[in-house]
Scaffold this motif. Structure first.
Motif, PDB file in Angstrom:
ATOM      1  N   ASP A 107      -8.430-117.056  58.606  1.00  0.00           N
ATOM      2  CA  ASP A 107      -8.290-118.299  57.774  1.00  0.00           C
ATOM      3  C   ASP A 107      -9.739-118.779  57.058  1.00  0.00           C
ATOM      4  O   ASP A 107      -9.688-119.180  56.210  1.00  0.00           O
ATOM      5  CB  ASP A 107      -7.882-119.304  59.100  1.00  0.00           C
ATOM      6  CG  ASP A 107      -7.771-120.776  58.638  1.00  0.00           C
ATOM      7  OD1 ASP A 107      -7.023-120.920  57.760  1.00  0.00           O
ATOM      8  OD2 ASP A 107      -8.663-121.531  59.252  1.00  0.00           O
ATOM      9  N   ASP A 135       0.816-115.992  55.534  1.00  0.00           N
ATOM     10  CA  ASP A 135       1.422-117.092  54.882  1.00  0.00           C
ATOM     11  C   ASP A 135       0.412-117.829  54.241  1.00  0.00           C
ATOM     12  O   ASP A 135      -0.811-118.192  55.196  1.00  0.00           O
ATOM     13  CB  ASP A 135       1.988-117.758  55.982  1.00  0.00           C
ATOM     14  CG  ASP A 135       2.709-119.102  55.461  1.00  0.00           C
ATOM     15  OD1 ASP A 135       2.902-119.266  54.489  1.00  0.00           O
ATOM     16  OD2 ASP A 135       2.861-119.847  56.317  1.00  0.00           O
ATOM     17  N   THR A 137       0.597-120.733  52.441  1.00  0.00           N
ATOM     18  CA  THR A 137       1.109-121.997  52.375  1.00  0.00           C
ATOM     19  C   THR A 137      -0.153-122.850  52.892  1.00  0.00           C
ATOM     20  O   THR A 137      -0.267-124.088  52.157  1.00  0.00           O
ATOM     21  CB  THR A 137       2.407-122.252  52.800  1.00  0.00           C
ATOM     22  OG1 THR A 137       2.628-121.892  54.351  1.00  0.00           O
ATOM     23  CG2 THR A 137       3.358-121.694  52.004  1.00  0.00           C
ATOM     24  N   ARG A 138      -0.543-122.748  53.982  1.00  0.00           N
ATOM     25  CA  ARG A 138      -1.640-123.821  54.866  1.00  0.00           C
ATOM     26  C   ARG A 138      -2.943-123.756  53.752  1.00  0.00           C
ATOM     27  O   ARG A 138      -3.617-124.555  54.095  1.00  0.00           O
ATOM     28  CB  ARG A 138      -1.796-123.173  56.010  1.00  0.00           C
ATOM     29  CG  ARG A 138      -2.594-121.804  56.102  1.00  0.00           C
ATOM     30  CD  ARG A 138      -2.721-121.710  57.569  1.00  0.00           C
ATOM     31  NE  ARG A 138      -3.292-120.526  57.823  1.00  0.00           N
ATOM     32  CZ  ARG A 138      -2.500-119.534  58.546  1.00  0.00           C
ATOM     33  NH1 ARG A 138      -1.838-119.801  59.137  1.00  0.00           N
ATOM     34  NH2 ARG A 138      -3.234-118.424  58.533  1.00  0.00           N
ATOM     35  N   TYR A 139      -2.946-122.802  52.901  1.00  0.00           N
ATOM     36  CA  TYR A 139      -4.122-122.994  52.123  1.00  0.00           C
ATOM     37  C   TYR A 139      -3.761-123.572  50.524  1.00  0.00           C
ATOM     38  O   TYR A 139      -4.752-123.463  49.581  1.00  0.00           O
ATOM     39  CB  TYR A 139      -4.546-121.563  51.730  1.00  0.00           C
ATOM     40  CG  TYR A 139      -4.937-120.737  52.772  1.00  0.00           C
ATOM     41  CD1 TYR A 139      -5.832-120.946  54.001  1.00  0.00           C
ATOM     42  CD2 TYR A 139      -4.066-119.682  53.250  1.00  0.00           C
ATOM     43  CE1 TYR A 139      -6.070-120.285  55.126  1.00  0.00           C
ATOM     44  CE2 TYR A 139      -4.202-119.022  54.393  1.00  0.00           C
ATOM     45  CZ  TYR A 139      -5.171-119.290  55.423  1.00  0.00           C
ATOM     46  OH  TYR A 139      -5.457-118.481  56.542  1.00  0.00           O
ATOM     47  N   GLN A 141      -3.506-126.522  49.677  1.00  0.00           N
ATOM     48  CA  GLN A 141      -4.408-127.658  49.412  1.00  0.00           C
ATOM     49  C   GLN A 141      -5.723-127.158  48.649  1.00  0.00           C
ATOM     50  O   GLN A 141      -6.091-127.881  47.643  1.00  0.00           O
ATOM     51  CB  GLN A 141      -4.505-128.538  50.559  1.00  0.00           C
ATOM     52  CG  GLN A 141      -5.506-127.903  51.565  1.00  0.00           C
ATOM     53  CD  GLN A 141      -5.657-128.478  52.757  1.00  0.00           C
ATOM     54  OE1 GLN A 141      -4.757-129.413  53.165  1.00  0.00           O
ATOM     55  NE2 GLN A 141      -6.716-128.384  53.584  1.00  0.00           N
TER      56      GLN A 141
END
Length: 147
Positions: A107, A135, A137-139, A141
């Motif tokens: 991360d 994955d 998608t959480r990055y 932003q």
């Protein structure tokens, strides 16, 4: 007194233009390095801070983390790869210190890479994360942030 041939004259002019262009490119990169070595208001330069973050977080890196970092800087031309690796590792270290992380995680590596690299390099990151089945998608932003 003999006259120079037109071909030789064009060769000299072309060679002169090439040399001036190459010196200009080299000067540009040298000037950028010079600016990074200039002390800021706190008395440390960008390069000093980069070294500080790398030294402070050296023990937090795992073998998997170093492998991922090396994979991410692989598309950078060999000449600039070490500089890119150091600047990205420093940004990752800075984020790890700010978050008080006990280890450098995937991360943190992904966040640091996004923050430390130009937006044009993010396509490569997304493709690489897809290949590694991570994955991302959480990055999004960070990927969509201007800057």
């Amino acid at each position: 007194m003999s006259q120079m041939s037109t071909g030789f004259s064009l060769f000299i002019v072309g060679w002169s233009i090439l040399l001036v262009g190459l010196m200009g490119i080299g000067g540009y990169f040298m000037f950028r390095k010079f600016l990074k070595s200039m002390p800021k208001n706190d008395g440390k330069s960008d390069l000093d801070w980069q070294d500080y973050y790398i030294d402070q977080t050296r023990s937090l890196w795992t073998e998997d983390g170093l492998t991922l970092l090396n994979e991410l800087v692989d598309p950078v031309p060999q000449l600039f790869r070490d500089v890119a690796r150091r600047s990205i590792a420093a940004k990752i270290g800075q984020i790890a210190m700010e978050e008080k992380s006990p280890t450098i995680t995937i991360d943190l590596i992904v966040k640091g890479y996004i923050v430390a690299t130009p937006k044009r390099d993010h396509k490569w990151l997304i493709a690489h994360l897809k290949d590694k089945q991570i994955d991302y998608t959480r990055y999004e932003q960070y990927l969509n942030a201007e800057g």
